[in-house]
Motif scaffolding. Structure first.
Motif, mmCIF file in Angstrom:
data_model
loop_
_atom_site.group_PDB
_atom_site.id
_atom_site.type_symbol
_atom_site.label_atom_id
_atom_site.label_comp_id
_atom_site.label_asym_id
_atom_site.label_seq_id
_atom_site.Cartn_x
_atom_site.Cartn_y
_atom_site.Cartn_z
ATOM 1 N N ASN A 5 0.546 -11.608 -5.080
ATOM 2 C CA ASN A 5 1.716 -10.839 -4.668
ATOM 3 C C ASN A 5 1.283 -9.378 -4.511
ATOM 4 N N PRO A 6 1.415 -8.797 -3.301
ATOM 5 C CA PRO A 6 0.931 -7.421 -3.100
ATOM 6 C C PRO A 6 1.663 -6.391 -3.952
ATOM 7 N N VAL A 7 2.938 -6.620 -4.243
ATOM 8 C CA VAL A 7 3.683 -5.661 -5.063
ATOM 9 C C VAL A 7 3.151 -5.683 -6.494
ATOM 10 N N LEU A 8 2.928 -6.873 -7.035
ATOM 11 C CA LEU A 8 2.366 -6.984 -8.376
ATOM 12 C C LEU A 8 0.953 -6.404 -8.417
ATOM 13 N N ARG A 9 0.165 -6.682 -7.398
ATOM 14 C CA ARG A 9 -1.194 -6.159 -7.339
ATOM 15 C C ARG A 9 -1.183 -4.633 -7.315
ATOM 16 N N ASN A 10 -0.301 -4.028 -6.520
ATOM 17 C CA ASN A 10 -0.196 -2.569 -6.473
ATOM 18 C C ASN A 10 0.260 -2.007 -7.816
ATOM 19 N N TYR A 11 1.195 -2.678 -8.454
ATOM 20 C CA TYR A 11 1.688 -2.246 -9.760
ATOM 21 C C TYR A 11 0.549 -2.258 -10.785
#
Length: 141
Positions: A5-11
Motif C-alpha cells: 500500500n503506497p500510503v502505508l509505505r510513505n507513512y
C-alpha cells in the motif's frame, strides 16, 4: 493492509526518516558534549540562533519533567513536536480506519512549519540582539 500500500509505505518511510533524524541528533549532542563546540552552522558562522538551537536542551528538560524550562529553551521544537505528534496520531487513526484511502497529512503542513520556523528565527534573534533576551545564554558576554 500490506506494505505494498503506497500510503502505508510513505507513512513508514516518514517515520524511518524521523527515527534517523533523532539518532543523528543524539550523535550530534554527544559530539557537542565531548568537544564542547557548536555544530550549528548558523550559530557558529553568523552568530545567530537557528530555529532548532536549544532543541536538544529543550527535549532533555522535557524528559526530566521540566516543561517550563523546555519551552523557554526552544518553544518551536516542543510545541511543534506536540503538534506533529497530534497530526501523527490522527494519521495513524485514518490509516487504520480508512485503509489509506484519504490523505494522512494536510498538504500545506510543511509550508506552515517552514513559515513558522522563519518567523520564530527572526523573532528570537531580534529579542536576543535588540532587547538582550537570551534564554540559552550562548551569546552573553
Amino acid at each position: 493492509m500490506n506494505i505494498r500500500n503506497p500510503v502505508l509505505r510513505n507513512y513508514l518511510q516518514l517515520h524511518l526518516v524521523i527515527l534517523l533524524g533523532g539518532l543523528a541528533s543524539v550523535v550530534v549532542a554527544r559530539l557537542e558534549s565531548m568537544f564542547g563546540g557548536f555544530y550549528c552552522l548558523m550559530h557558529a558562522v553568523l552568530h545567530l540562533y537557528c530555529p532548532l538551537c536549544g532543541g536538544t536542551r529543550a527535549v532533555g528538560a522535557l524528559l526530566h519533567g521540566q516543561i517550563v524550562s523546555a519551552i523557554i529553551y526552544n518553544p518551536y521544537v516542543i510545541i511543534g513536536g506536540a503538534i506533529l505528534a497530534a497530526f501523527d496520531l490522527r494519521a495513524l487513526y485514518r490509516l487504520w480506519r480508512y485503509r489509506g484511502a484519504v490523505p494522512l497529512f494536510p498538504p500545506s503542513l510543511p509550508i506552515w512549519y517552514l513559515v513558522i520556523a522563519v518567523l520564530f528565527c527572526v523573532a528570537r534573534n531580534v529579542l536576543c540582539y535588540a532587547v538582550g533576551y537570551d534564554p540559552l545564554g550562548d551569546f552573553r558576554p
